[in-house]
Design a protein around this motif. Structure first.
Motif, PDB file in Angstrom:
ATOM      1  N   THR A 155       0.843  -1.189   0.000  1.00 35.55           N
ATOM      2  CA  THR A 155       0.000   0.000   0.000  1.00 35.55           C
ATOM      3  C   THR A 155       0.883   1.245   0.000  1.00 35.55           C
ATOM      4  O   THR A 155       2.102   1.158   0.157  1.00 35.55           O
ATOM      5  CB  THR A 155      -0.895   0.021   1.250  1.00 35.55           C
ATOM      6  OG1 THR A 155      -0.038   0.091   2.403  1.00 35.55           O
ATOM      7  CG2 THR A 155      -1.748  -1.236   1.343  1.00 35.55           C
ATOM      8  N   ALA A 156       0.254   2.410  -0.115  1.00 37.13           N
ATOM      9  CA  ALA A 156       1.006   3.673  -0.044  1.00 37.13           C
ATOM     10  C   ALA A 156       1.693   3.801   1.317  1.00 37.13           C
ATOM     11  O   ALA A 156       2.798   4.356   1.422  1.00 37.13           O
ATOM     12  CB  ALA A 156       0.067   4.854  -0.279  1.00 37.13           C
ATOM     13  N   THR A 157       1.064   3.276   2.358  1.00 39.47           N
ATOM     14  CA  THR A 157       1.628   3.346   3.706  1.00 39.47           C
ATOM     15  C   THR A 157       2.995   2.686   3.780  1.00 39.47           C
ATOM     16  O   THR A 157       3.859   3.095   4.556  1.00 39.47           O
ATOM     17  CB  THR A 157       0.685   2.676   4.729  1.00 39.47           C
ATOM     18  OG1 THR A 157      -0.577   3.334   4.688  1.00 39.47           O
ATOM     19  CG2 THR A 157       1.237   2.755   6.140  1.00 39.47           C
ATOM     20  N   PHE A 158       3.215   1.651   2.973  1.00 37.50           N
ATOM     21  CA  PHE A 158       4.495   0.937   2.975  1.00 37.50           C
ATOM     22  C   PHE A 158       5.650   1.885   2.634  1.00 37.50           C
ATOM     23  O   PHE A 158       6.725   1.810   3.246  1.00 37.50           O
ATOM     24  CB  PHE A 158       4.451  -0.218   1.978  1.00 37.50           C
ATOM     25  CG  PHE A 158       5.666  -1.109   2.013  1.00 37.50           C
ATOM     26  CD1 PHE A 158       5.720  -2.184   2.892  1.00 37.50           C
ATOM     27  CD2 PHE A 158       6.740  -0.877   1.177  1.00 37.50           C
ATOM     28  CE1 PHE A 158       6.842  -3.005   2.936  1.00 37.50           C
ATOM     29  CE2 PHE A 158       7.869  -1.694   1.211  1.00 37.50           C
ATOM     30  CZ  PHE A 158       7.916  -2.765   2.092  1.00 37.50           C
ATOM     31  N   ALA A 159       5.422   2.770   1.656  1.00 37.04           N
ATOM     32  CA  ALA A 159       6.462   3.734   1.283  1.00 37.04           C
ATOM     33  C   ALA A 159       6.726   4.710   2.426  1.00 37.04           C
ATOM     34  O   ALA A 159       7.873   5.035   2.741  1.00 37.04           O
ATOM     35  CB  ALA A 159       6.047   4.489   0.022  1.00 37.04           C
ATOM     36  N   MET A 160       5.657   5.166   3.083  1.00 39.76           N
ATOM     37  CA  MET A 160       5.793   6.055   4.231  1.00 39.76           C
ATOM     38  C   MET A 160       6.525   5.357   5.369  1.00 39.76           C
ATOM     39  O   MET A 160       7.361   5.956   6.065  1.00 39.76           O
ATOM     40  CB  MET A 160       4.405   6.503   4.695  1.00 39.76           C
ATOM     41  CG  MET A 160       4.407   7.477   5.862  1.00 39.76           C
ATOM     42  SD  MET A 160       2.731   7.920   6.416  1.00 39.76           S
ATOM     43  CE  MET A 160       2.279   6.429   7.327  1.00 39.76           C
ATOM     44  N   LYS A 161       6.235   4.070   5.541  1.00 40.96           N
ATOM     45  CA  LYS A 161       6.859   3.268   6.593  1.00 40.96           C
ATOM     46  C   LYS A 161       8.380   3.232   6.457  1.00 40.96           C
ATOM     47  O   LYS A 161       9.119   3.304   7.448  1.00 40.96           O
ATOM     48  CB  LYS A 161       6.281   1.853   6.558  1.00 40.96           C
ATOM     49  CG  LYS A 161       6.861   0.868   7.562  1.00 40.96           C
ATOM     50  CD  LYS A 161       8.070   0.116   7.034  1.00 40.96           C
ATOM     51  CE  LYS A 161       7.785  -0.629   5.753  1.00 40.96           C
ATOM     52  NZ  LYS A 161       9.023  -1.250   5.192  1.00 40.96           N
ATOM     53  N   ASN A 162       8.872   3.139   5.219  1.00 38.62           N
ATOM     54  CA  ASN A 162      10.314   3.071   4.993  1.00 38.62           C
ATOM     55  C   ASN A 162      11.034   4.270   5.589  1.00 38.62           C
ATOM     56  O   ASN A 162      12.085   4.134   6.232  1.00 38.62           O
ATOM     57  CB  ASN A 162      10.609   2.973   3.495  1.00 38.62           C
ATOM     58  CG  ASN A 162      10.175   1.644   2.906  1.00 38.62           C
ATOM     59  OD1 ASN A 162      10.036   0.652   3.612  1.00 38.62           O
ATOM     60  ND2 ASN A 162       9.936   1.625   1.611  1.00 38.62           N
ATOM     61  N   TYR A 163      10.487   5.446   5.382  1.00 34.77           N
ATOM     62  CA  TYR A 163      11.114   6.674   5.879  1.00 34.77           C
ATOM     63  C   TYR A 163      10.859   6.884   7.369  1.00 34.77           C
ATOM     64  O   TYR A 163      11.701   7.446   8.073  1.00 34.77           O
ATOM     65  CB  TYR A 163      10.638   7.862   5.046  1.00 34.77           C
ATOM     66  CG  TYR A 163      11.034   7.714   3.603  1.00 34.77           C
ATOM     67  CD1 TYR A 163      12.372   7.825   3.224  1.00 34.77           C
ATOM     68  CD2 TYR A 163      10.089   7.419   2.614  1.00 34.77           C
ATOM     69  CE1 TYR A 163      12.751   7.646   1.894  1.00 34.77           C
ATOM     70  CE2 TYR A 163      10.468   7.247   1.301  1.00 34.77           C
ATOM     71  CZ  TYR A 163      11.798   7.365   0.936  1.00 34.77           C
ATOM     72  OH  TYR A 163      12.177   7.181  -0.369  1.00 34.77           O
ATOM     73  N   PHE A 164       9.720   6.407   7.847  1.00 38.85           N
ATOM     74  CA  PHE A 164       9.429   6.419   9.279  1.00 38.85           C
ATOM     75  C   PHE A 164      10.501   5.609  10.011  1.00 38.85           C
ATOM     76  O   PHE A 164      11.048   6.047  11.030  1.00 38.85           O
ATOM     77  CB  PHE A 164       8.042   5.825   9.528  1.00 38.85           C
ATOM     78  CG  PHE A 164       7.712   5.607  10.986  1.00 38.85           C
ATOM     79  CD1 PHE A 164       7.113   6.610  11.739  1.00 38.85           C
ATOM     80  CD2 PHE A 164       8.002   4.388  11.606  1.00 38.85           C
ATOM     81  CE1 PHE A 164       6.806   6.413  13.085  1.00 38.85           C
ATOM     82  CE2 PHE A 164       7.699   4.188  12.947  1.00 38.85           C
ATOM     83  CZ  PHE A 164       7.109   5.201  13.691  1.00 38.85           C
ATOM     84  N   VAL A 165      10.791   4.424   9.502  1.00 36.72           N
ATOM     85  CA  VAL A 165      11.775   3.529  10.124  1.00 36.72           C
ATOM     86  C   VAL A 165      13.160   4.179  10.146  1.00 36.72           C
ATOM     87  O   VAL A 165      13.853   4.145  11.172  1.00 36.72           O
ATOM     88  CB  VAL A 165      11.818   2.171   9.386  1.00 36.72           C
ATOM     89  CG1 VAL A 165      13.065   1.382   9.763  1.00 36.72           C
ATOM     90  CG2 VAL A 165      10.568   1.361   9.701  1.00 36.72           C
ATOM     91  N   CYS A 166      13.580   4.765   9.040  1.00 37.94           N
ATOM     92  CA  CYS A 166      14.904   5.394   8.979  1.00 37.94           C
ATOM     93  C   CYS A 166      15.024   6.523  10.005  1.00 37.94           C
ATOM     94  O   CYS A 166      16.038   6.636  10.707  1.00 37.94           O
ATOM     95  CB  CYS A 166      15.173   5.935   7.576  1.00 37.94           C
ATOM     96  SG  CYS A 166      15.389   4.644   6.336  1.00 37.94           S
ATOM     97  N   GLN A 167      13.997   7.365  10.077  1.00 35.89           N
ATOM     98  CA  GLN A 167      14.021   8.487  11.013  1.00 35.89           C
ATOM     99  C   GLN A 167      13.987   8.005  12.458  1.00 35.89           C
ATOM    100  O   GLN A 167      14.707   8.514  13.323  1.00 35.89           O
ATOM    101  CB  GLN A 167      12.832   9.411  10.732  1.00 35.89           C
ATOM    102  CG  GLN A 167      12.875  10.745  11.454  1.00 35.89           C
ATOM    103  CD  GLN A 167      13.867  11.724  10.835  1.00 35.89           C
ATOM    104  OE1 GLN A 167      14.673  11.364   9.968  1.00 35.89           O
ATOM    105  NE2 GLN A 167      13.826  12.962  11.276  1.00 35.89           N
TER     106      GLN A 167
END
Length: 278
Positions: free
Chosen positions: A72-84
């Motif tokens: 989902t679109a959330t998966f892409a957001m999750k990637n940057y959430f995890v890095c931060q």
């Protein structure tokens, strides 16, 4: 089991969402640049309003919204959430997060964003959700989603957790949440399609250099009228078309009647293109 819930933006009126409706629309249709901004902002908000005063010493596992084959679109957001989040955790003596997936079997093709609360619960109630219970033992779980409208998805996650007997500390994190119950749930569709009015509005996102496929854009393309679809296809690269086809098969969209015509057109295009190469 009552999980901690956090949302970065609280939607209490439709005049000011607290974030750009155009950006949100682009995010839902694969703009990875916006996903980066949303993911980092959500991580910063969660750190500021929770982690800074409530340090989690257990191993944290981040879990994006459930999906089958296409994220989902959330998966892409999750990637940057995890890095931060990892940067803050490591700087403060913590462990970098782990990730896992909620596997989802989807039983419908309807556009979820235009439905009422009752219709959403009725629809999603037929789906099945699965997770690796053994991997989660002794860990703190962060479930991510882009928006909470009626809470149907959250109820399904909690139902799954109960069925699996999960005893973990759980957090439900959202980029935005509808808090004014007088606003109809179809405000979600207003946001989803704020900048996307036709298939050709996707071209700017796809050609931006910051594009990432997700379930919404694949379904939207497959559901387009044949005349517009043909024209759109002619303007796409061979790599894009092949990826679109493979993702569609992976999500079993070939079994859905509404998508079959356009999938046949893609299949013919690939076959003819390969013939020309030979």
């Amino acid at each position: 089991m009552i999980p901690y819930s956090y949302s970065l933006h609280k939607i209490d009126n439709t005049a000011n969402f607290g974030f750009s409706a155009d950006e949100y629309s682009r995010f839902k249709f694969g703009d990875d640049l916006v996903a980066r901004s949303f993911g980092k902002d959500l991580a910063d908000g969660f750190i500021r309003y929770y982690l800074a005063d409530n340090v989690i010493t257990d191993q944290i596992v981040v879990i994006s919204s459930p999906y089958s084959f296409i994220p989902t679109a959330t998966f892409a957001m999750k990637n940057y959430f995890v890095c931060q989040l990892n940067r803050w955790l490591v700087e403060n003596g913590g462990l970098a997060v782990q990730e896992t997936k909620v596997h989802r079997t989807i039983t419908y093709k309807e556009d979820y964003g235009e439905l009422s609360a009752e219709e959403r619960l009725s629809l999603i109630g037929n789906d099945s959700f699965h997770i690796d219970k053994d991997f989660l033992v002794g860990k703190t779980l962060l479930f991510l989603d882009d928006i909470k409208i009626t809470g149907s998805h959250e109820r399904m996650i909690l139902k799954m957790a109960k069925e699996y007997g999960l005893k973990n500390e759980m957090h439900m994190l959202y980029f935005a949440e509808l808090v004014n119950k007088n606003i109809h749930p179809n405000v979600e569709n207003f946001l989803n399609y704020h900048q996307i009015k036709s298939i050709f509005d996707l071209e700017e996102i796809i050609d931006s250099g910051n594009f990432r496929f997700n379930t919404r854009i694949v379904k939207y393309i497959l559901n387009t009228t044949s005349s517009s679809f043909n024209l759109f296809l002619e303007r796409r690269s061979t790599d894009f078309i092949n990826q679109l086809y493979d993702l569609s098969l992976g999500n079993n969209y070939h079994t859905i009647e509404a998508y079959s015509k356009n999938l046949h057109l893609i299949k013919d295009y690939i076959k003819n293109n390969n013939y020309k190469l030979i």
